[in-house]
Every structure is written in C-alpha cells, then in structure tokens.
Design a protein around this motif. Structure first.
Motif, PDB file in Angstrom:
ATOM      1  N   TYR A   1      -8.956  -3.223   1.090  1.00  0.00           N
ATOM      2  CA  TYR A   1      -7.806  -3.985   0.580  1.00  0.00           C
ATOM      3  C   TYR A   1      -8.127  -5.475   0.641  1.00  0.00           C
TER       4      TYR A   1
ATOM      5  N   GLN B   1       0.836  -1.209   0.000  1.00  0.00           N
ATOM      6  CA  GLN B   1       0.000   0.000   0.000  1.00  0.00           C
ATOM      7  C   GLN B   1       0.867   1.254   0.000  1.00  0.00           C
TER       8      GLN B   1
ATOM      9  N   TYR C   1      -5.904  -7.080   4.596  1.00  0.00           N
ATOM     10  CA  TYR C   1      -5.428  -5.872   5.268  1.00  0.00           C
ATOM     11  C   TYR C   1      -4.837  -6.289   6.620  1.00  0.00           C
TER      12      TYR C   1
ATOM     13  N   PRO D   1      -3.164   0.374  -5.893  1.00  0.00           N
ATOM     14  CA  PRO D   1      -2.572  -0.889  -5.443  1.00  0.00           C
ATOM     15  C   PRO D   1      -2.574  -1.948  -6.540  1.00  0.00           C
TER      16      PRO D   1
END
Lengths: 332, 291, 798
Positions: free
Chosen positions: C611, C236, C526, C246
C-alpha cells in the motif's frame, strides 16, 4: 407498511398571531396539533407516531408570553419560555419553587426553547408508549409496561389504572404546590382549572395527560399570592444531572411559625400518571413541628398504598424520603 | 365507517385492537331507527285485528302470578348492572370522562354472579326450556313473518308463558351477554383487581385484539337491544307486562287474552315457581318483535 | 526534542472551530440524492417477501438496494443489509430518493412480510436447556480441532438449579479456558477469600457524529466520503467490502466526530451508499440519524461474571478464579472477555489464576471494540472487590494496588506474555500525590447532613501500542515537510502528534510541516488502525523511521551536491549543512528530484507494505522522499496505565451520587502532548463515569425490543455529571522499547474513571460492593433501604 423513525413527515403549518386566530384554525381543521416549544412534539413527529395534518405553532402569539401581576399573584403566559420563568424576578422573589423546578428542566438549550405550557402538558415518557407500541394510551388494549417482566423502572408506583406511565413535567408539581390555576380557552370560551384538576389520570382518560381536548389551548397559568414567600422545597432525583426526567420529585410550599407548620401544600411527581397532591400529608403536618419525625410520618403517609411494579420498588422509599425532606425543612 | 381498529404491534405486525367506536353510534342509531320505525308501523300501517273477548274462565284466579319476587329482583338488579356497564363503558367514549374502570368490572362481576344464580334458579326451580326457542317456535316465526308479508291481520296468537318474541330476545341477549361476560372475565387479567395484578401477557396481542373486538361488538349490540327493550317496556299495549315485572302478576283477562292455557298451564310448574317468569336476562319483561 | 512534550495547535483546529471542517454529511455532489434504511422491527426474523412497487412508483423515488446486492460474508460475519435480521434495527434494505422526506415516505410504503424467529436477549436464556439461539447456526463459536465452528451450546438444568440455590452465576461448560499456577493452593494460602457474581452492562458507542456517508462514481472509480478512525485502513477495508482494487476507490474521511472503537476501519453501512450510487447512477448521501446510529453504531459487550479472589494478610493476591459470560450481539467474535482475563492477570499478578469464559450470540446490536474493550468492564467490576479485601485486611487501598501491580518483567495471561514497561507504581504515586490521597482519604465516610463522602481509586491498564507500519515523508521544492498520515483524525490529535517525531528528527519548526491526512487520493502510507491506543506508539516510530531515512537522503543529496562525506552533513534549521556548504530543504528537494532513484521515491525499500509502495509511487519525483518501515525492536507487549481517584457524595436518602473530585494519572511513556493527554484522561474518564453511573441498555424481554435508543434514554453522562475540578498527572517515564518512548493512552482512562467511581460508591456505602455496573440511583437506594434489588442477580438489560 414498514416502520421508519426519526424522520419527520410533512404537515401543514399555521403560525397564528392571536389566540382567536389559533382557535379558529383549530376549529376549522381536523387532526390538528398545537406546537409550543416543540421539544415533545418533534419527537412524536420525527418518529411518525403522532401524525397531525395541521400544526398550529404558537410562537407568534404575543399575548401568550410574558409574566405579569394578577391580583395578589402573577399570571404567566403559557408560551413563556422556561428560561424566562427561571429568570423572572417576580417568580424568583415570591414563587421561587417554580423557578427552582423550571431551572431543572432538561438543559439550558431546551429551557430556552421550551415553554411553561409545553412543559406542563408534555406527554409521558413511557418508552413503550413513545416507541409506538399499541398500548392503552395509544388506543390499544395492553399496558406493555405493567407486565411482570416489563422494564418499568421509571414508571408509576401509584395511581396506575391499566396504564402505568408517569407525568414527567417538572413544573407541574411546583404549580400544584403553589395552588396555581390553569386557564384554558377554546372556541366555546374560557375555563379555569385548579392545577391538580388540570392533570388527568388513566382511570379517567387513558389517552390524555390533561383536561385539554382538541381545540383547547392552555393560555395562562395564574399563581395566586396564597403561598408567596412560603418556605419552598424542590428536589428532583434523576439519573443524570441534565437532560433527564425525574425518577421522583417533590414540590412543597410550607408556611411555618416558630418551627411549627401552619399550613402546607405538597406535591410529588414522577410516581404516578399525574402529579399527586398529598392532601392527607398536608393535613397531618399542620400544627406539627418541622422536623425529621414529622417528615418521616409525612413520608410514610405519602407512600402508603404505593404499589411498585417489577423494577421500581425504589421509588417508594425515594418518594417517602423526598416528602420527608420537604417537611423536615432541609435546605433545598 | 370503520368497524375494527388495527395497529402495528411492537414488531410492526398489524393486529386487531378493538372495535371502532363509530359502531357505538351505529348501534344507537339502529336502536333509534328501530324504535321510530316500529312506532310508525304500529301507528299507521299495522292492520288491526278485531279484539275478541276471551271466554270466561272462573277457574283462573283474579290475579295470575307471572314473575316471582325472586325473578323480579333478579331482573331489576340485572337491569341496574347492565345499565351501569353500558354507562361506564360508553359514556367515556362519547366524552363524559370519569373513573369508570373499577365500577365497570365490579358491575361486570355482579352481572356474572346474577346470571349464574339465574341459571341455577332457572334449571332447578323453573321450566328451563320455557324461554328457549325450539323447532316449534322457529315454525311459528316463519308463520309470523309470512303473515306480516301477506299483511294479514296480526291476530295475536295466544302463546305459552313466553311468547315467541320474548324467547327470541332472550336467546339473543343470552348469547351477547355470554359474549361480554366471557371476554370481560378475560379482560380482568388486564387490570389490577383485588384478586390479582394485571398480566397483559396472559394472552397474545392478537388474541387480546379478538377479545376486545368481541367485547366491543357484544357491548354495542347490547346498546341496540337495550334501547329496543326499554321501548317495548313503555309501549302502551305492553305495559301490562311491564307492570307484571314490577308487581309480579297479570290479570285473569290478560292471562286469557294473551296466553293459551294449554300452553301455559297454571299450577303445573315446579312448586314455588309455578308462575315465575324467571326468564333469563331481561327478556321476560315484555314482548319484543312486532307480531 | 523541540516539539514532543509541547502543547501545539493541531492543523485541523482552525477548521473545526470555524465550522469549515467537513464531516461526511457536509459533502455535496452534483445531482446528489438521499438514501434511507428500512430497519428490522423484530429481534430475529426472516424476510418472506418485500413488495416495493408502491414505493418505487412514488415520484422522486430512484431505487432500492436489497441484501442480495451487497457482499454477504461467511458466518458469523455481518453484511450491510440482510434478509435474516438478527436484532431490532438491523438494516434490511435501503431506498434512494430525491430527498429524505420522500425516501422516508417511500420506506413506509414498502410492504414487507417478516417471519419471526426465536431470539435471545440475555445470554443465559440461550444457555438454558431448550433455550433459543440467536443465530440459526448456533449461539457460540468455538475453536475445535477442525477450526472454528458455530454450535448450539446448552448447559444442564442442574447447573442453573445449583446456581440459583447458591445465589451465583450459572457456570457450565465454557469455550475458553486457561490457567497458571496452583489455584487450590493459592486459595488455601489466602487469609481472605471473596466470591461474587458481578454484572456489567452493554453500552452503545454513541459518537457525536453518526456513520453517515456519501458516494458517487466517476470513470469507474468510486468516491466515498465517510467518518472513520483510520483512513488508510478504512480505504483498504471498504475497497475489499466493495470488491474493488484500492486504486478504484477514493476514500475521504478528514474529520471524525468520534469513534471510540466503532469506526476502526471499514464501516459496513458505507457499502450501501456506494452500491446504491452505482445502481442508480447518482451520487447518494445517507445521513444516519441517532436512532439508526444506536442500532448500527456498535456497542461494548456486557459481562455476566463471577470471581473468587484470595488475598494474603499482607494484601498480596494469591489466586483469582474468573468466569465471564459475554453478551455478544449476533455477529463476529469480540474478544473483550478474553482481554478481561488477561487484564486481570496483568494488573493483580496473582500467584495462580484460572480464566473461563464464553461469548454468546444474542439478538442485540453488534458489538465491537469500545475504548479499552474488556479492560474497562473488568476493572470497574473487580476494583471495588479489591477495596473490600483491603478494608477487610486493614490495608490502604492505594497500597494494595501497588503491592499487586506488575513490574517491568512481570508475566501475565495465557501465553505468559511480558510488557515493554510498567511504570504503574510511579503513575499511582504521581496520581496519589496530585489528588492528595492521604488527605482525601480522611474524607471517606464523612457525613454532611444526608450526604456521605466516598473516596475511590481504580486502576486500569490497556494495550498501548503496536509496531511495524510505514512512514512516508516528502520534502517538496517549497521546502516544506509533508508528513503523510494514514491514521485518522478523531479528535485525539495523533494525526498531528505522531508527525512530531519526524519534525523533531529533521529539526523543523511546526510551521514548516504540513500534515497530509484523511483522503486516500493524497497517498497515505500503510498505517495502524487508530484503535487499541496504537497510533502514538506505532506512528511516532514509523515517522521516526521515515525521518531517519529522509535524514540520510538529505545528507547524501547534500554531499552529492556540495562534496564531502554524507555523514559530515548535519540536518538542522530546515537546512542540511556540512563541509561543502549548506542546502535549504527546498534546494535539497530539487536536487533529489533531479537525482531520482531512492531520493525522489523512484526506488523504494523492499520491506515496505504494498500500500505504501503504491502511494510512494504516486508521489515519486515530486520531492525528496523519506519512506521506511518501522523495524525498531519491540519486545513484549506495550501496556499503558491510568489510575483514577474519585471523591463522590452519596445521598443516603435518595441514592443520588455526585462526583465531586477526580484525578487521573497515567503511565503512557513520555508525554507527547500535555494538553491532548489531559483531554484523553479526562474525556475517557468521563465516559467511564457514564459507564459507572447511568449509561446502559434496556430491552423488553418479551419482544426483544430495546428502549435506550436515544441519547436521553441511553444516558451517557452530561456536563453536570462531571466534577468541576478534574486533574491529571503522568509518570512521564519513557518506554524503553520504542525510540520515542511514547505509549498510547486513549483506552485506559475509561476503566479508571469507571472503577474509581464504583470504588468510591462502595466506599460511601461502608465498603458494601453492589457488584453491578452501572450503579444507578435505584440500585444504591435499594441497598441503603434494605429493599429487594431492582434487578435480578444476573439481569443484564434492565
């Protein structure tokens, strides 16, 4: 020109197989560099500060390696690895002082690669000089380490002459104490130096550590039998127990009889630009008992006239106490 | 040939470090070539002027004192220190290694003290300006050069106590010595002495570079000058001068031959130094430039 | 729990010991070329001009990258390249060539003209009236009414004069200040009050692997290979630094040869390889050497501090007044000094405390977190003072620490925070027993020839966990559990160890599990940064949460396939078994794919991070997915503790010190992986030994140039500086605020090792505290010999 470090530039490499061949290469080229184990040299090359055009690597010169009997003593080829010096029965049994000193050089890896000759003639570790600063030793006109604000904790407390760097060779002090001789060859023939005369202080030549000039090769170190089997004392004080140069070291060969010192030969290193043989101390302790009083007197005499710099006053008591212990006869 | 040496300072800036020692060889070779050239010139080419006998002058004493005891002592002490300085400075450069620094700076201090003494002595006891070149001497110089170029017979002009060539040499040596002394004193701050510990940050690195360059240039300049000086001191036609620097006097004949009594009036100098040479530095030993 | 608490072999072990593991500089790509950096020779300068024409004309030289071509963040942020270098060694430009030799030669051929600017190496110099500022926009950052501001802060000369007269640290206006309780009353109540100025050095991180990287571009996508502590966060961060989405960046960082806080997420210098590669249209490798690593590799901030501590006769600390000037480097804003204040308050629990401090920009390499940032410094500085008080008051040194240690409901710091648990006394007791404190105490002061024995103890707390991250699991039709781990792999084993929470919950053998890590194209959830000892806490929770989600889905898939209620199905032995029969995980995975929806990741929970959503979407349809956010409760902040016990032999004639015995004992909740815990305690403590004894920075004050820029001059400890015998223990009490009960342990061992050694050295010196770290031979010998100390009172880079 921008500065870049830690990346070796190209050079022409020669790998002779005999001393004559090596001398011939040195004779025929300018700006040469003799490479033994490479541990000092590579630092210089990688930092692009010493930039030889021609490097003569001695690893294939077999006549420069090995330890053999010589008269009542031994002769060690300059290219003998420190590991082999440490492991040699001849060295250990009769000249243990050298084995002890060599065993405390750097790390096992470095002792495998590093040679006795290379250890002896290594350049000083003054970080101003090795940082490429244009100091006296580098041909400039300032000693950056000697100013009232300089970072000179590791530097000289005696023997300073414009330059305040110290000799960092562990084996140097031991060989001075053993009364060794250095055999040097050049195209002009062979010269032999007493160990203590082999090292050169800045008052005489500020750009060199030893008598060796371009075209010279240290070929052998001869240790006479004079001090074989004496009581030896070696001690090296350093910040880390491996891969570190001495803050100060002492090497002593002492012959005693019934607790009285008959004769002694003592050197300290890490305190001056050369290993320092303590002749006055040797004279003082002759005929004296090997005890703390004698040791203290010896240590005081050894450090008389020391001139510490901003950050290295501690080396005065350190050198004093090391000499004291050597004379006193502590178990090393 | 490299003349000056530079190096990157700790910040990577190129700064002057000193003169290249190639210059030493250049200076020595220049001195040698001058000696050889001058010798050949005098031997082969120089027109000989007929020697005329001076008029008798019985009022002139048999021996005329040219250099007082004090002046001679000064000269030889200075010569010794100068040679010491040059040897300690340059022998290590040519490969003769010894502990030269302390001897060098002590000799430097001795030289400085001698020169201070000399300046005081010359300004109080001697005719200070007798050895300096003025407009008149510069005119003479032009005339001499003109004669040389026209290859006219070099009839030696009778001069005052210090002929033109000596005056010129004295001036040059004064200048160069002043250069080495001033820079040398500054350089004393770079070494430990009995008086202070070294402080290399007394000057900036570039200023140090300049100081070392000036010291080096003056130093190698002195090499050439000293070679020339010694050469003239031993030339046959100048030996009377060399003798005068040893014994102090010249003969009446020499006086009358080389000097104009109007310009060097005997007995007119300050008392006690009337005949003193006392010229600065080494100039008064002898003539220098070929007439 | 079957796996948690057992020694297991992490999945990367074989590759590491056989050399197959690929670190960043081991990667190759077709047509790859090499880059080298031009570093600033000056501590602060402005680039007036760069003439690279000679370099670019050299055969094999492909291009250069200047500061104007990289992201230039807002002040006081740090760019990868700069035209206003603020420390010696800061990269100014990069050059690419066919090989490194050519690149280095070409760098040398660049003519660069730099204008020197004023610089500050010692923070105190910058605070003096008229003193230099390290930055053109000031020397401190302050939080004023209008937000953060950079200002030039100077203290009056009178303060410096007064400090000099009193032999103490100058203490003018700070930027940070907090207190609690009535300090005057606390000192009035004290039976013993001490006051000292203490200096702690800065230290470079010096991981074995420098921050080398390789990058190339393909179809508009950047492939970047670098060394990182935290893969997902690095992905990231690097995407953000490179202004990429990303999805436009693939970041690979499977192995990391150490970070210690220096490679937490994005590493600015990685931009250079990526941008150069794009510019010259060739894959670019930039191998960072040790010299460069020393400069750009981050460092722990040094402290110049002063403290006053009051003790009651019974050992209770009544009040602490602490002032810290932090040596910061030129960029960002490290909070070490503030953390040090909080750590002090937490560990000594004074009735009243005042903290004042500020962090000064200096023209020294940039700082970042280093293993227990702030904590490791302050405990090494203060613990010997606590010893001094214990000696003065006649209290056992272990006892005085127990007396002052926090309990589970203790409060601390400016916000009066609480901890999730504090098994400090238990850890101290376990360690004291393991070490035989009572027996070893008897050695204190014993002489053997010139050697005197010192025995020391050092307590060291540090933050041990965060929460709120995501877990992402997949059972593929091969029946294996794929545990996707976004955290990094820097040798701590947490990449494997946190996966055990999922394996245990699903009743799997370790061999049935595959850990997916270290490559963003492999789809990570994440994750927390692998720093601040967060991961074992954060990701046992996240993986546990995902495992619960997966377990539910397994049950529901089985119930749907075999009938009956989902809750009647049990998950064990790689099967889900219930009233309708049994499904293997392989079968369940196939069923889940067929069922789609949430079972195969087609539908995802609302609360997971974007994410994770992107990663899970990529994996959708490939098996049975467990994905969840860690929503378990987490009240109070999580702190771990290590107490170190050391025996040293100090030579009174040389000042030499040998550490002969060491035990570290932890409160880290339950022990997840005993062998790894031992490695953390020992490894961290060894780092602490170096901090206490040898490792430091040295700068020439006139030129602002550092010397300790090699390993041998920086002097981190070597193997011979470590005692032959090193032991460990753990309280082993689970933290109640996390379902697995584990707290992180990477940080506190450093401070424990350092403090135990500074404490033991003081003990060997009859309790004399030298108030300086590191305690090098020269410092000790000067004290023993009664000579002037080699370093001035506040000298910090000598």
């Amino acid at each position: 020109m921008a500065v870049i470090r830690d990346m070796m530039p190209a050079f022409e490499l020669f790998q002779p197989t005999s001393v004559d061949e090596a001398l011939d290469v040195l004779e025929r080229h300018d700006n040469t560099w003799v490479l033994a184990g490479g541990l000092d040299s590579m630092d210089w090359f990688k930092d692009r500060i010493k930039r030889p055009d021609v490097v003569v690597e001695l690893g294939s010169v077999s006549e420069l390696t090995g330890i053999r009997a010589s008269g009542d003593g031994i002769e060690i080829g300059a290219m003998t690895s420190l590991r082999d010096v440490v492991a040699s029965d001849d060295v250990r049994s009769r000249f243990g002082l050298l084995a002890q000193a060599a065993a405390e050089v750097a790390t096992p890896q470095i002792r495998n690669q590093g040679t006795l000759g290379g250890n002896l003639i290594q350049d000083t570790r003054c970080w101003y000089y090795r940082g490429g600063w244009p100091c006296y030793r580098a041909g400039g006109n300032i000693c950056y380490a000697g100013t009232p604000r300089s970072m000179n904790r590791e530097h000289a407390v005696t023997g300073q002459s414009r330059c305040v760097a110290v000799n960092g060779a562990d084996t140097a002090g031991a060989l001075v104490a053993l009364g060794a001789q250095m055999m040097v060859r050049s195209a002009g023939g062979e010269r032999v130096y007493e160990a203590e005369d082999f090292f050169v202080g800045p008052e005489i030549d500020i750009e060199r550590m030893t008598v060796l000039e371009p075209g010279d090769l240290l070929t052998h170190v001869r240790i006479p039998g004079d001090w074989a089997d004496a009581r030896f004392y070696w001690e090296k004080v350093r910040d880390r127990k491996s891969w570190d140069w001495a803050l100060a070291s002492v090497a002593a060969a002492i012959v005693e009889s019934n607790g009285t010192i008959e004769r002694a030969r003592i050197a300290v290193n890490g305190v001056a630009p050369t290993p320092v043989r303590l002749t006055d101390v040797e004279n003082l302790v002759q005929g004296m008992p090997a005890n703390d009083d004698t040791g203290m007197a010896a240590g005081e005499l050894a450090t008389r006239g020391f001139k510490p710099l901003r950050h290295n006053d501690y080396k005065v008591p350190l050198a004093r106490n090391l000499v004291r212990r050597a004379v006193r006869g502590d178990a090393a | 040939m490299e003349i000056l040496r530079t190096a990157p300072n700790p910040w990577g800036q190129e700064v002057l470090v000193g003169v290249a020692w190639d210059l030493l060889w250049a200076a020595a070779i220049a001195g040698f070539l001058f000696v050889v050239g001058h010798h050949l010139y005098v031997w082969i080419m120089a027109p000989k002027a007929p020697k005329t006998a001076p008029e008798p002058a019985p009022e002139v004493p048999e021996r005329v004192e040219r250099h007082s005891q004090a002046s001679r002592t000064f000269h030889w002490l200075m010569a010794a220190t100068m040679l010491t300085l040059l040897v300690t400075a340059f022998f290590p450069v040519i490969g003769v290694q010894f502990a030269w620094v302390t001897i060098h700076w002590i000799a430097g201090i001795v030289l400085t003290l001698l020169i201070i003494w000399h300046i005081i002595h010359a300004s109080t006891k001697q005719d200070f300006w007798s050895v300096w070149t003025g407009t008149k001497e510069i005119g003479q110089a032009f005339q001499a050069v003109g004669k040389f170029l026209r290859r006219e017979p070099a009839k030696e002009e009778r001069s005052g106590k210090y002929p033109l060539d000596q005056r010129a040499y004295h001036n040059a040596v004064t200048l160069v010595s002043f250069g080495v002394i001033v820079t040398g004193i500054l350089m004393m701050f770079g070494v430990d002495t009995w008086f202070w510990a070294s402080n290399p940050y007394f000057l900036s690195d570039s200023t140090w570079g300049l100081v070392f360059v000036l010291h080096g240039l003056c130093g190698v300049g002195l090499v050439t000058m000293v070679i020339a000086h010694i050469y003239f001191a031993i030339r046959p036609e100048k030996r009377w001068m060399t003798r005068s620097m040893i014994k102090g006097w010249i003969t009446r004949e020499e006086y009358l031959e080389h000097y104009d009594p109007d310009l060097w009036k005997l007995g007119t100098e300050p008392a006690g130094a009337e005949l003193a040479g006392g010229s600065a530095s080494s100039a008064d030993a002898d003539g220098v430039v070929p007439a | 729990m079957a796996l948690i608490g057992q020694d297991i072999s992490p999945p990367d072990l074989r590759a590491k010991v056989t050399g197959r593991a690929k670190y960043a500089e081991d990667f190759r790509a077709e047509g790859m070329v090499f880059a080298k950096l031009l570093l600033s020779p000056m501590p602060h300068a402005r680039v007036r001009s760069v003439d690279a024409s000679r370099a670019l004309a050299m055969p094999g030289v492909l291009g250069i990258l200047r500061a104007s071509e990289v992201n230039q963040p807002e002040a006081p942020g740090e760019a990868a390249l700069t035209d206003e270098p603020k420390y010696v060694g800061e990269p100014i430009l990069a050059l690419a060539a066919v090989d490194e030799t050519t690149a280095a030669d070409a760098i040398e051929a660049i003519d660069i003209d730099l204008e020197p600017l004023p610089f500050a190496i010692d923070p105190l110099d910058s605070l003096r009236p008229g003193g230099p500022d390290a930055r053109l926009d000031g020397n401190v950052m302050r939080f004023g009414d209008s937000g953060r501001e950079l200002v030039s802060l100077k203290w009056p000369q009178t303060e410096f004069d007064a400090a000099e007269a009193e032999g103490r640290l100058p203490m003018g206006e700070p930027t940070d200040e907090w207190d609690h309780g009535d300090l005057d009353a606390a000192f009035a109540e004290a039976d013993y009050v001490l006051e000292d100025t203490i200096v702690h050095q800065s230290l470079t991180h010096h991981p074995m692997e420098p921050r080398s990287s390789m990058a190339y571009w393909e179809d508009g996508r950047c492939y970047l290979y670098g060394s990182t502590q935290s893969t997902q966060r690095a992905h990231q961060a690097m995407a953000s630094q490179l202004d990429l989405e990303p999805g436009e960046l693939v970041f690979v960082g499977q192995y990391c040869g150490g970070g210690f806080g220096s490679k937490i997420a994005g590493v600015p210098i990685y931009q250079v390889t990526a941008l150069l590669a794009r510019k010259i249209q060739r894959p670019v490798m930039m191998r960072i050497n040790r010299y460069e690593e020393n400069y750009i590799g981050r460092a722990r901030p040094g402290f110049q501090a002063w403290t006053k501590m009051g003790f009651r006769r019974d050992g209770k600390i009544t009040g602490i007044d602490l002032y810290i000037i932090q040596d910061h480097g030129p960029y960002g804003r490290s909070g070490d000094y503030n953390t040090a204040g909080a750590v002090t308050d937490l560990m000594y629990q004074p009735d009243a405390m005042r903290f004042r401090g500020l962090t000064l920009y200096t023209n020294t390499p940039p700082r970042s977190a280093q293993r227990a940032p702030g904590g490791a410094q302050i405990v090494a500085m203060l613990e010997p003072l606590v010893d001094k008080a214990a000696r003065e008051l006649g209290i056992d040194r272990v006892e005085i620490r127990k007396i002052n240690a926090p309990t589970h409901d203790s409060e601390f710091g400016p916000g009066r925070a609480t901890t999730t648990s504090a098994f400090v006394r238990e850890a101290i007791e376990a360690g004291a027993e393991q070490f035989d404190w009572a027996g070893k105490q008897a050695l204190s002061g014993q002489r053997n020839g010139t050697k005197v024995t010192g025995v020391g103890v050092g307590l060291s707390p540090y933050v041990g966990g965060s929460s709120g991250f995501d877990g992402l699991l997949l059972i593929r039709p091969d029946g294996k559990l794929y545990i996707h781990q976004g955290i990094g792999n820097l040798g701590t084993h947490s990449m494997a160890d946190t996966a055990r929470a999922a394996a245990d919950e699903l009743g799997l053998e370790w061999d049935d599990c595959a850990v997916i890590w270290g490559d963003s194209s492999q789809h990570h959830p994440y994750s927390s940064v692998q720093a601040g000892s967060q991961t074992i806490h954060a990701h046992t929770r996240a993986n546990y949460a995902a495992a619960l989600d997966m377990k539910r889905k397994l049950q529901e898939v089985a119930a749907a396939a075999l009938g009956g209620s989902a809750s009647a199905y049990r998950v064990e032995g790689a099967r889900v078994t219930g009233p309708g029969g049994s499904l293997s995980f392989a079968q369940a995975a196939e069923r889940a794919i067929a069922m789609g929806g949430e079972y195969s990741g087609q539908e995802l929970p609302e609360d997971i991070n974007d994410y994770t959503r992107a990663s899970a979407t990529q994996l959708a349809g490939q098996g049975l997915m467990g994905v969840a956010r860690d929503n378990f409760s987490h009240e109070g902040s999580t702190w771990s503790w290590v107490v170190g016990f050391a025996v040293v032999e100090l030579d009174t004639e040389t000042g030499d010190v040998r550490i002969v015995d060491y035990t570290g004992s932890a409160d880290c909740g339950i022990v997840v992986h005993p062998r790894s815990l031992a490695a953390q305690i020992h490894g961290g403590s060894v780092q602490g030994f170096g901090q206490a004894r040898s490792q430091k920075w040295v700068f020439d004050p006139k030129w602002g140039v550092p010397f300790a820029h090699r390993l041998y001059t920086a002097r981190p400890p070597g193997i011979l500086d470590v005692p032959l015998s090193m032991d460990w223990a753990a309280a082993g009490e689970p933290d109640p605020q996390t379902p697995i009960g584990a707290k992180g342990i990477g940080e506190p061992p450093v401070g424990a090792g350092s403090a135990a050694v500074t404490s033991a050295i003081a003990d060997a010196l009859d309790g004399r505290c030298l108030c300086r770290v590191p305690l090098t031979t020269d410092v000790i010998l000067a004290e023993l010999e009664g000579r002037a100390q080699p370093h001035a009172l506040t000298e910090i880079h000598s």
